[in-house]
Design a protein around this motif. Structure first.
Motif, PDB file in Angstrom:
ATOM      1  N   ARG A   1      17.016 -17.209  44.832  1.00  0.00           N
ATOM      2  CA  ARG A   1      17.529 -15.832  44.810  1.00  0.00           C
ATOM      3  C   ARG A   1      18.321 -15.571  46.079  1.00  0.00           C
ATOM      4  O   ARG A   1      17.778 -15.585  47.186  1.00  0.00           O
ATOM      5  CB  ARG A   1      16.367 -14.847  44.692  1.00  0.00           C
ATOM      6  CG  ARG A   1      16.853 -13.427  44.426  1.00  0.00           C
ATOM      7  CD  ARG A   1      15.886 -12.646  43.572  1.00  0.00           C
ATOM      8  NE  ARG A   1      16.576 -11.559  42.911  1.00  0.00           N
ATOM      9  CZ  ARG A   1      16.148 -10.949  41.834  1.00  0.00           C
ATOM     10  NH1 ARG A   1      15.030 -11.324  41.248  1.00  0.00           N
ATOM     11  NH2 ARG A   1      16.842  -9.958  41.313  1.00  0.00           N
TER      12      ARG A   1
ATOM     13  N   THR B   1      23.909 -13.952  37.459  1.00  0.00           N
ATOM     14  CA  THR B   1      22.903 -14.929  37.041  1.00  0.00           C
ATOM     15  C   THR B   1      23.557 -16.299  36.884  1.00  0.00           C
ATOM     16  O   THR B   1      24.585 -16.420  36.211  1.00  0.00           O
ATOM     17  CB  THR B   1      22.296 -14.514  35.682  1.00  0.00           C
ATOM     18  OG1 THR B   1      21.846 -13.171  35.771  1.00  0.00           O
ATOM     19  CG2 THR B   1      21.149 -15.425  35.299  1.00  0.00           C
TER      20      THR B   1
ATOM     21  N   PRO C   1      16.750 -21.799  37.622  1.00  0.00           N
ATOM     22  CA  PRO C   1      17.571 -20.590  37.590  1.00  0.00           C
ATOM     23  C   PRO C   1      18.002 -20.131  38.986  1.00  0.00           C
ATOM     24  O   PRO C   1      17.382 -20.490  39.986  1.00  0.00           O
ATOM     25  CB  PRO C   1      16.639 -19.555  36.964  1.00  0.00           C
ATOM     26  CG  PRO C   1      15.259 -19.994  37.388  1.00  0.00           C
ATOM     27  CD  PRO C   1      15.306 -21.498  37.547  1.00  0.00           C
TER      28      PRO C   1
ATOM     29  N   ILE D   1      19.659 -16.478  40.932  1.00  0.00           N
ATOM     30  CA  ILE D   1      20.147 -15.103  40.836  1.00  0.00           C
ATOM     31  C   ILE D   1      20.817 -14.755  42.156  1.00  0.00           C
ATOM     32  O   ILE D   1      20.268 -15.042  43.227  1.00  0.00           O
ATOM     33  CB  ILE D   1      18.988 -14.102  40.578  1.00  0.00           C
ATOM     34  CG1 ILE D   1      18.373 -14.329  39.188  1.00  0.00           C
ATOM     35  CG2 ILE D   1      19.476 -12.646  40.709  1.00  0.00           C
ATOM     36  CD1 ILE D   1      17.151 -13.471  38.904  1.00  0.00           C
TER      37      ILE D   1
ATOM     38  N   ASP E   1      13.209  -7.020  35.614  1.00  0.00           N
ATOM     39  CA  ASP E   1      14.241  -8.052  35.705  1.00  0.00           C
ATOM     40  C   ASP E   1      13.575  -9.389  35.394  1.00  0.00           C
ATOM     41  O   ASP E   1      12.743  -9.869  36.169  1.00  0.00           O
ATOM     42  CB  ASP E   1      14.794  -8.037  37.145  1.00  0.00           C
ATOM     43  CG  ASP E   1      15.992  -8.960  37.325  1.00  0.00           C
ATOM     44  OD1 ASP E   1      16.366  -9.661  36.372  1.00  0.00           O
ATOM     45  OD2 ASP E   1      16.543  -8.977  38.448  1.00  0.00           O
TER      46      ASP E   1
ATOM     47  N   ILE F   1      13.841 -13.534  33.791  1.00  0.00           N
ATOM     48  CA  ILE F   1      14.664 -14.703  33.461  1.00  0.00           C
ATOM     49  C   ILE F   1      14.115 -15.354  32.205  1.00  0.00           C
ATOM     50  O   ILE F   1      12.892 -15.517  32.072  1.00  0.00           O
ATOM     51  CB  ILE F   1      14.630 -15.729  34.614  1.00  0.00           C
ATOM     52  CG1 ILE F   1      15.454 -15.210  35.794  1.00  0.00           C
ATOM     53  CG2 ILE F   1      15.143 -17.093  34.164  1.00  0.00           C
ATOM     54  CD1 ILE F   1      15.242 -16.018  37.046  1.00  0.00           C
TER      55      ILE F   1
ATOM     56  N   ARG G   1      17.734 -12.112  31.723  1.00  0.00           N
ATOM     57  CA  ARG G   1      18.822 -13.012  32.128  1.00  0.00           C
ATOM     58  C   ARG G   1      18.605 -14.311  31.353  1.00  0.00           C
ATOM     59  O   ARG G   1      17.710 -15.087  31.687  1.00  0.00           O
ATOM     60  CB  ARG G   1      18.773 -13.254  33.624  1.00  0.00           C
ATOM     61  CG  ARG G   1      18.867 -11.968  34.473  1.00  0.00           C
ATOM     62  CD  ARG G   1      18.626 -12.327  35.928  1.00  0.00           C
ATOM     63  NE  ARG G   1      18.562 -11.178  36.809  1.00  0.00           N
ATOM     64  CZ  ARG G   1      19.573 -10.762  37.602  1.00  0.00           C
ATOM     65  NH1 ARG G   1      20.730 -11.408  37.573  1.00  0.00           N
ATOM     66  NH2 ARG G   1      19.420  -9.740  38.401  1.00  0.00           N
TER      67      ARG G   1
ATOM     68  N   GLY H   1      27.388 -14.892  34.246  1.00  0.00           N
ATOM     69  CA  GLY H   1      27.212 -14.299  35.570  1.00  0.00           C
ATOM     70  C   GLY H   1      28.149 -13.153  35.888  1.00  0.00           C
ATOM     71  O   GLY H   1      27.960 -12.459  36.885  1.00  0.00           O
TER      72      GLY H   1
ATOM     73  N   ASP I   1      23.360 -11.914  30.220  1.00  0.00           N
ATOM     74  CA  ASP I   1      22.393 -10.925  30.678  1.00  0.00           C
ATOM     75  C   ASP I   1      22.395  -9.795  29.662  1.00  0.00           C
ATOM     76  O   ASP I   1      23.465  -9.286  29.303  1.00  0.00           O
ATOM     77  CB  ASP I   1      22.788 -10.354  32.044  1.00  0.00           C
ATOM     78  CG  ASP I   1      22.581 -11.347  33.178  1.00  0.00           C
ATOM     79  OD1 ASP I   1      22.796 -12.555  32.950  1.00  0.00           O
ATOM     80  OD2 ASP I   1      22.232 -10.909  34.295  1.00  0.00           O
TER      81      ASP I   1
END
Lengths: 275, 539
Positions: B53, B113, B131, B133, B147, B149, B239, B265, B285
């Motif tokens: 992240r 994302t 993943p 973000i 939020d 994933i 996401r 993204g 998303d």
């Protein structure tokens, strides 16, 4: 190709059509890149990591993306044949090593009565090159390893014909100057996802009588069979089937002269496998 | 091949990492999914790897240590960065040797994302992905309460090299939905003869299927109960990342509509749908607002319907909703061969049409055994929701429904057209651009001048859909929007027998990978290097 009229067209063109007028403006003819786009191989990474460090990974990327070799071995027919006369065994194997368009092939087939050495057996080594999406042309040598010692040069074609017939057709010119040919075709008919019926036909032809080998000019021998296999795995499928063969014309005369039957029916059981 | 005995068992799911310096370790170990055992490759011991992240504007140093006994790499999918940090061995850097630590360092110039994965060998199939973000420097354009994933992927106990080997040797190895004497496909005898005559299977929707794959949601199989908690009325941002090596998923949540707010993204104008198809490496998303029900099932069905990944939106732990049975497998149609009705053409005749007419290809395409089909009348199918979703009776996303939320900065009309043909031979499992596999063009890049604005037209001469991915840059889909609102993406699905166009501003100098994101198509050859010249080259 009228049959295409019968296809389900209802899902075609539905909400998918093109409406060029709604696209943002742009060129519609391809033109070459400007000189400012540069030329030559992509070497930008060399400036950061050095040409030497990049070379190995570049070569690895090239060798693993596209044209890389695989090894394939198939026992197409590997079976016992139950006949009126003595029961027999038969093998028919092939394989290759190479990339998608260029391969070294080997083939071998033979048969004989159980307990005895084969009546008929051969091995082939061939170079194979793709000439069309579904076809390879093959050239090489064949050595007979049963009966009179005979070496042939081979020119053949192997591939997938329309309607998915697997075809293997080759001409053989022996060291004694005899010209023969063989055409084989097989078709997989799926009954279920794993139960497959495979009709098969093979024709052997000769340009001349070959008394030494008992082969007659013209159509010498024809074989028709059907094998029903169950794919336990894709690579391993036991089968049962029936096979009928006929000697024709002079070939039939040669067979009778040798005290052999000119036709025969076999019930077969075997395994088809590959890896 | 990897020797991969030993190693700690691989965990399911992911931790979160952030900050200016992030340490990642690539290792191997045994992996079990729903009782099926395999050998996996994991980043920091989990599949998927940790959520990275980041914050727009920050500088990040990602130290990647290779504990495998073969080379590895991490490619930061969708990130704008210096090309030498892009992580493709043989194009952007030499790769990471066993025991070595490589430091990726770059400034984060975007938000949204994304994900990351190996670009070495077939490691991605074995679990080497995770993943990512990037939170925006400013405010998110849409408010939301939670939020989450949802990273979709596949598990197979098979070695991916074995899979590649089987694909090359053919026989529809993984397809157990082929036509047979006992199937119930709506095909007439004449249809069946026609497909056989062409030597093309109408059922070739996915090369690798549920016959070996267990489809995963955040690393969990459908029976392993991934759940997301909600309170009624909350706005939930999902996401959704397709980290599948070789799978298109159809995603829906029965009982809930989804509002798509970003693609790959990049923010798009919100668009409400009931289902969407997501190709390998695509990202959407969505915002959902679950209300009265106790639970909603998130269904991600493999495009060939041979299996599904599942997750649950649950009001309380353990709540479950009904799981819809898989729908019937779709079939390819003549439209997927590029036989399309002309606008207002009225009747049509297939007579005299050739499956493989070289006259329909530009002269720079190498016409040989590697091309088994030439699309007869390729049309732009930006409005196609995808195979199997053309007649489902509810709202399905297609590329024409996407529009950039904020205007694109470069709205110049493209100065030239580049036409690339997606080509292949299903029987030989050869895949390529313009008839040449990567092995034949590794030293022949697709070249762009600095800051050149080019329209790229992709024409699919195969009967499979290909998610085509460009590294290092976003392009804008030519989808009917004006130049300022053409949606920015880095993956575009080109439908079978159809074409798709994007506009590209070539403003990221260096060498970049450009390929089909179906892993085994890329290895089968559908890849080429894109070279963008730097500003110094244009004087």
């Amino acid at each position: 190709m009228d049959s295409m009229q019968g296809m389900d067209h209802s899902t075609m063109g539905h909400d998918t059509g093109s409406d060029a007028s709604s696209l943002s403006p742009g060129p519609d003819m391809e033109t070459p890149p400007p000189p400012e786009a540069g030329s030559g191989p992509p070497r930008a990474a060399d400036a950061f990591w050095g040409a030497k460090a990049m070379a190995a990974s570049r070569e690895d990327l090239r060798r693993s993306h596209g044209d890389f070799p695989v090894f394939w071995f198939q026992g197409d027919r590997f079976e016992t044949q139950v006949r009126d006369a003595k029961d027999a065994y038969l093998w028919d194997i092939q394989g290759y090593y190479g990339g998608p368009t260029e391969r070294l092939w080997f083939k071998s087939e033979g048969e004989g009565e159980w307990g005895l050495s084969p009546d008929d057996a051969e091995v082939q080594a061939l170079y194979s090159k793709a000439i069309a999406p579904f076809w390879d042309v093959q050239a090489g040598v064949r050595q007979d390893i049963a009966g009179p010692d005979t070496t042939h040069v081979v020119l053949g074609i192997q591939g997938l014909a329309a309607y998915r017939f697997e075809v293997d057709a080759a001409m053989f010119l022996s060291h004694r100057g005899d010209l023969t040919a063989r055409i084989e075709a097989e078709l997989d008919q799926r009954i279920t996802q794993r139960l497959i019926l495979q009709p098969r036909i093979e024709a052997n032809l000769s340009a001349q009588d070959i008394p030494l080998l008992g082969i007659g000019a013209g159509l010498d021998r024809i074989e028709v069979g059907a094998r029903l296999r169950y794919e336990v795995r894709r690579e391993f499928a036991p089968y049962i089937g029936v096979d009928q063969s006929w000697r024709i014309g002079n070939g039939a005369d040669f067979a009778r002269a040798r005290g052999q039957a000119s036709s025969g029916t076999s019930f077969v059981a075997g395994i088809r496998f590959w890896f | 091949m990897h020797r991969m005995r030993g190693g700690a068992p691989i965990r399911v799911g992911f931790d979160e990492l952030s900050g200016p310096a992030i340490d990642l370790t690539v290792g191997h170990g045994p992996r079990v999914v729903q009782g099926r055992k395999g050998l996996g490759i994991a980043v920091n011991g989990s599949v998927p790897g940790p959520l990275i992240r980041l914050k727009e504007g920050q500088t990040v140093r990602l130290n990647v240590t290779n504990m495998l006994d073969t080379d590895t790499s991490i490619h930061w999918h969708g990130l704008l960065l210096p090309f030498q940090m892009d992580g493709v061995p043989g194009i952007s850097f030499p790769g990471i040797k066993p025991g070595q630590t490589f430091a990726y360092e770059f400034q984060v110039r975007q938000s949204g994302t994304y994900w990351y994965h190996s670009h070495s060998g077939l490691q991605e199939q074995q679990g080497h992905y995770g993943p990512m973000i990037i939170d925006p420097a400013g405010d998110e354009p849409h408010g939301y309460d939670r939020d989450y994933i949802l990273l979709l992927s596949e598990f197979t106990p098979l070695d991916p090299h074995f899979i590649m080997d089987r694909l090359r040797k053919g026989e529809g190895y993984f397809n157990y939905q082929q036509t047979s004497w006992t199937d119930d496909y709506p095909l007439s005898a004449a249809d069946r003869r026609m497909w056989a005559e062409m030597r093309m299977p109408a059922t070739d929707i996915a090369d690798i299927t549920g016959s070996t794959y267990t489809y995963l949601a955040n690393g969990r199989g459908p029976k392993e109960g991934l759940e997301y908690l909600f309170n009624p009325g909350e706005r939930i941002r999902l996401r959704i990342i397709n980290g599948g090596a070789q799978t298109f998923f159809n995603v829906r949540i029965p009982g809930l509509s989804m509002t798509v707010i970003a693609a790959d993204g990049q923010n798009v104008k919100p668009v409400e749908v009931d289902e969407f198809q997501i190709g390998s490496a695509e990202i959407y998303d969505v915002i959902v607002t679950p209300r009265e029900a106790e639970a909603y099932t998130i269904v991600a069905e493999s495009m060939d319907r041979s299996g599904m990944a599942l997750a649950t939106l649950a009001r309380r732990p353990g709540a479950r909703a009904a799981i819809p049975p898989p729908r019937k497998p779709p079939l390819l149609t003549m439209g997927d061969m590029g036989m399309n009705h002309g606008e207002g053409a009225g009747g049509h005749s297939m007579a005299g049409m050739k499956m493989r007419d070289p006259a329909l290809l530009p002269p720079d395409v190498e016409f040989g055994p590697g091309i088994d089909m030439v699309s007869m009348m390729p049309v732009d199918k930006m409005g196609d929701p995808g195979l199997g979703l053309r007649d489902v009776g509810h709202r399905v996303l297609n590329y024409r429904m996407l529009a950039a939320l904020t205007p694109n900065t470069d709205t110049r009309e493209p100065s030239r057209l580049l036409e690339l043909h997606l080509t292949g031979n299903m029987e030989r499992y050869m895949w390529s651009f313009d008839g040449r596999m990567y092995s034949a063009v590794s030293d022949v890049p697709i070249r762009f001048a600095w800051n050149e604005r080019v329209r790229v037209k992709l024409v699919n001469n195969t009967m499979m859909a290909h998610p085509i991915h460009l590294h290092g840059m976003f392009f804008e889909l030519v989808n009917g929007e004006d130049a300022a609102h053409q949606p920015r993406k880095n993956v575009v699905i080109v439908q079978p027998g159809a074409s798709a166009q994007f506009d590209l501003t070539a403003d990221e100098p260096g060498d970049w990978a450009f390929h089909c994101h179906l892993l085994y198509h890329m290895h089968g050859g559908m890849m080429q290097t894109v070279t963008v010249m730097g500003p110094e080259a244009s004087g």
